[in-house]
Design an enzyme around this catalytic site. Structure first.
Site, short mmCIF file in Angstrom:
data_model
loop_
_atom_site.label_atom_id
_atom_site.label_comp_id
_atom_site.label_asym_id
_atom_site.label_seq_id
_atom_site.Cartn_x
_atom_site.Cartn_y
_atom_site.Cartn_z
N SER A 147 6.28 16.33 1.07
CA SER A 147 6.91 16.10 2.14
C SER A 147 6.79 17.24 3.15
O SER A 147 6.46 18.32 2.73
CB SER A 147 8.63 15.96 1.80
OG SER A 147 9.17 15.62 2.87
N TYR A 160 16.51 17.91 -2.63
CA TYR A 160 15.08 17.28 -2.13
C TYR A 160 13.94 18.21 -2.00
O TYR A 160 12.99 18.12 -2.11
CB TYR A 160 15.39 16.21 -1.16
CG TYR A 160 14.31 15.32 -0.73
CD1 TYR A 160 13.75 14.12 -1.52
CD2 TYR A 160 13.48 15.50 0.43
CE1 TYR A 160 12.70 13.62 -1.00
CE2 TYR A 160 12.38 14.89 0.71
CZ TYR A 160 12.03 13.73 -0.05
OH TYR A 160 11.16 13.09 0.48
N1 LIG Z 1 9.39 7.73 4.11
C1 LIG Z 1 9.06 8.94 4.36
O1 LIG Z 1 9.69 9.20 5.79
C2 LIG Z 1 8.90 10.13 3.71
C3 LIG Z 1 8.74 11.49 3.95
C4 LIG Z 1 8.18 12.53 3.28
C5 LIG Z 1 8.00 12.07 2.07
N2 LIG Z 1 8.28 11.02 1.41
C6 LIG Z 1 7.84 10.81 0.22
O2 LIG Z 1 6.75 9.71 0.03
C7 LIG Z 1 7.00 9.16 -1.39
C8 LIG Z 1 7.10 7.66 -1.20
O3 LIG Z 1 8.22 7.50 -0.39
P1 LIG Z 1 8.63 6.00 0.28
O4 LIG Z 1 9.00 6.45 1.73
O5 LIG Z 1 7.45 5.10 0.12
O6 LIG Z 1 9.83 5.45 -0.48
P2 LIG Z 1 10.46 4.27 -0.86
O7 LIG Z 1 11.97 4.48 -1.33
O8 LIG Z 1 9.98 3.18 -0.17
O9 LIG Z 1 9.53 3.97 -2.35
C9 LIG Z 1 9.67 4.91 -3.42
C10 LIG Z 1 9.33 3.85 -4.85
O10 LIG Z 1 9.63 4.73 -5.90
C11 LIG Z 1 10.42 4.09 -6.98
N3 LIG Z 1 10.99 4.71 -7.91
C12 LIG Z 1 12.04 5.52 -7.58
N4 LIG Z 1 12.54 6.23 -8.89
C13 LIG Z 1 11.61 5.79 -9.70
C14 LIG Z 1 11.37 6.18 -11.08
N5 LIG Z 1 12.27 6.73 -11.78
N6 LIG Z 1 10.41 5.73 -11.91
C15 LIG Z 1 9.29 4.91 -10.99
N7 LIG Z 1 9.65 4.74 -9.50
C16 LIG Z 1 10.71 5.06 -9.33
C17 LIG Z 1 10.98 3.26 -6.00
O11 LIG Z 1 11.68 2.09 -7.12
C18 LIG Z 1 10.35 2.93 -5.05
O12 LIG Z 1 9.57 1.52 -5.18
C19 LIG Z 1 8.20 9.66 -2.04
O13 LIG Z 1 7.44 10.86 -2.95
C20 LIG Z 1 8.84 10.33 -0.80
O14 LIG Z 1 9.69 11.68 -1.27
C21 LIG Z 1 8.60 10.02 2.18
#
Ligand SMILES: NC(=O)c1ccc[n+]([C@@H]2O[C@H](COP(=O)([O-])OP(=O)(O)OC[C@H]3O[C@@H](n4cnc5c(N)ncnc54)[C@H](O)[C@@H]3O)[C@@H](O)[C@H]2O)c1
Length: 257
Positions: A147, A160
Site C-alpha cells: 500500500s 494496517y
Molecule cells: N482499495 C485501496 O484503495 C487499497 C489501497 C492500498 C492497498 N490496498 C490493498 O490491496 C489489496 C486488495 O484490496 P481491495 O481494495 O481489493 O480490497 P477488497 O476488500 O475489495 O478485497 C480483499 C479481499 O480479501 C479477502 N480476504 C479478507 N480476509 C481474508 C482471509 N483471511 N483469507 C482470504 N481472503 C481474505 C476478502 O474476502 C476480499 O475478497 C489489499 O492487500 C489491500 O490492503 C487497497
C-alpha cells in the site's frame, strides 16, 4: 506486454481473489494465458469470480482459503501442485482494513487480527509458494500487495500501516534469498483504488469521495482495479525479468507529493 498471452501455460495463485483488485488480477492473468487458482475466504464471491473467468473462455478454479491459517495456506498450495504439478506466479492480495483509532486507543486483539490477515498471511503464502517453486526448479514470480501506507501512513491506521510496512520487508527479504533460485519477489503499493475496501473506508470515515480523489491522486480520480492488475501482470511475466525486491507504486502520484 509484448505478448498478450505472456503467461501461456503458467499456473498462478491469487489470494483475495473475490475482492476488487484480486478479482481484476485473476481475470487479467487468466486472459494472459495463466490457469488461475483464485483463493479467498469469501466462498460465494470467489466461486463467482472463477466461474466468470471460465465463462469468458479462460481457465480458473476457486479454492476457499483463510490466508491467516497456516494449514489452509499449505493446503491451497498443495492442491495447486496436485492438480497442475507447478506454480509459476502468485499474487498475495488478501487483506483487511477496519481501523479508525490512534495507537494508544487500539485494541490488542485488533492489532493481532490485522497482523494475522495482512502480514502473517504474506509470510505463510510466500513460504509455501516458494517451497512449491523450488520443488519444480522452474523458478517463479511472486507479487505481494502492499500500500502507499507501506511508506506514508494515513492517520489512525497503526496496525494496517505496520502490516503494510512489513509486507515490503518480507518482499525484500525473500528477494535476497531466492533470486538465485530464479524466484523474483516484488510488491505493488496501490494508492486509492476504487474497490469495496475503499468504499467501505470512505463510508466509515464519512468522507466525501470527490475530496479524497483530489487529495489522494495527481489525476484527481481513484485508480481502477484494472490498473493494479496491469502492474501485477507485468511483474508476473518475463517482461519484468530484471526486477526483484522492488515495490512499484501504482498510486496516481500520491507518494510523489
Ligand atoms: N482499495 C485501496 O484503495 C487499497 C489501497 C492500498 C492497498 N490496498 C490493498 O490491496 C489489496 C486488495 O484490496 P481491495 O481494495 O481489493 O480490497 P477488497 O476488500 O475489495 O478485497 C480483499 C479481499 O480479501 C479477502 N480476504 C479478507 N480476509 C481474508 C482471509 N483471511 N483469507 C482470504 N481472503 C481474505 C476478502 O474476502 C476480499 O475478497 C489489499 O492487500 C489491500 O490492503 C487497497
Amino acid at each position: 506486454m509484448s505478448d498478450s498471452r505472456g503467461l501461456a501455460d503458467r499456473v498462478a495463485v491469487v489470494t483475495g481473489a473475490a475482492g476488487g483488485m484480486g478479482a481484476a488480477i485473476s481475470h487479467r492473468l487468466a486472459v494472459a494465458g495463466a490457469f488461475v487458482i483464485a483463493a479467498d475466504v469469501n466462498e460465494e464471491a470467489g466461486t463467482a469470480v472463477a466461474a466468470a473467468i471460465r465463462e469468458s473462455g479462460h481457465e480458473a478454479d476457486f479454492i476457499a482459503t483463510d490466508v491467516s491459517q497456516p494449514t489452509a495456506v499449505a493446503a491451497l498450495v498443495q492442491a495447486t501442485m496436485d492438480m497442475h504439478g507447478r506454480l509459476d506466479c502468485a499474487v498475495n492480495a488478501a487483506a483487511i482494513e477496519f481501523e479508525q483509532v490512534p495507537l494508544a486507543e487500539a485494541e490488542d486483539d485488533d492489532f493481532e487480527r490485522m497482523m494475522a490477515v495482512n502480514l502473517r498471511s504474506v509470510f505463510l503464502c510466500m513460504k509455501y509458494e516458494i517451497q512449491a517453486m523450488l520443488s519444480t526448479g522452474r523458478g517463479g514470480s511472486i507479487v505481494n500487495i502492499g500500500s502507499t501506507n507501506s511508506f506514508r501512513p494515513q492517520v489512525n491506521q497503526p496496525a494496517y500501516t505496520a502490516s503494510k510496512h512489513g509486507v515490503v520487508g518480507l518482499t525484500k527479504s525473500a528477494a535476497l534469498d531466492y533470486t538465485k533460485h530464479g524466484i523474483r519477489v516484488n510488491a505493488i503499493a496501490p494508492g486509492a483504488i476504487d474497490t469495496p475496501m475503499l468504499r467501505e473506508a470512505l463510508e466509515r470515515w464519512s468522507l466525501d469521495p470527490q475530496r479524497v480523489e483530489r487529495r489522494m491522486s495527481l489525476f484527481g480520480r481513484f485508480g481502477t482495479p484494472r490498473e493494479i492488475a496491469n502492474a501485477a501482470l507485468w511483474l508476473c511475466s518475463d517482461d519484468s525479468s530484471f526486477t526483484t525486491g522492488h515495490t512499484l507504486a501504482v498510486d496516481g502520484g500520491f507518494l510523489a507529493h
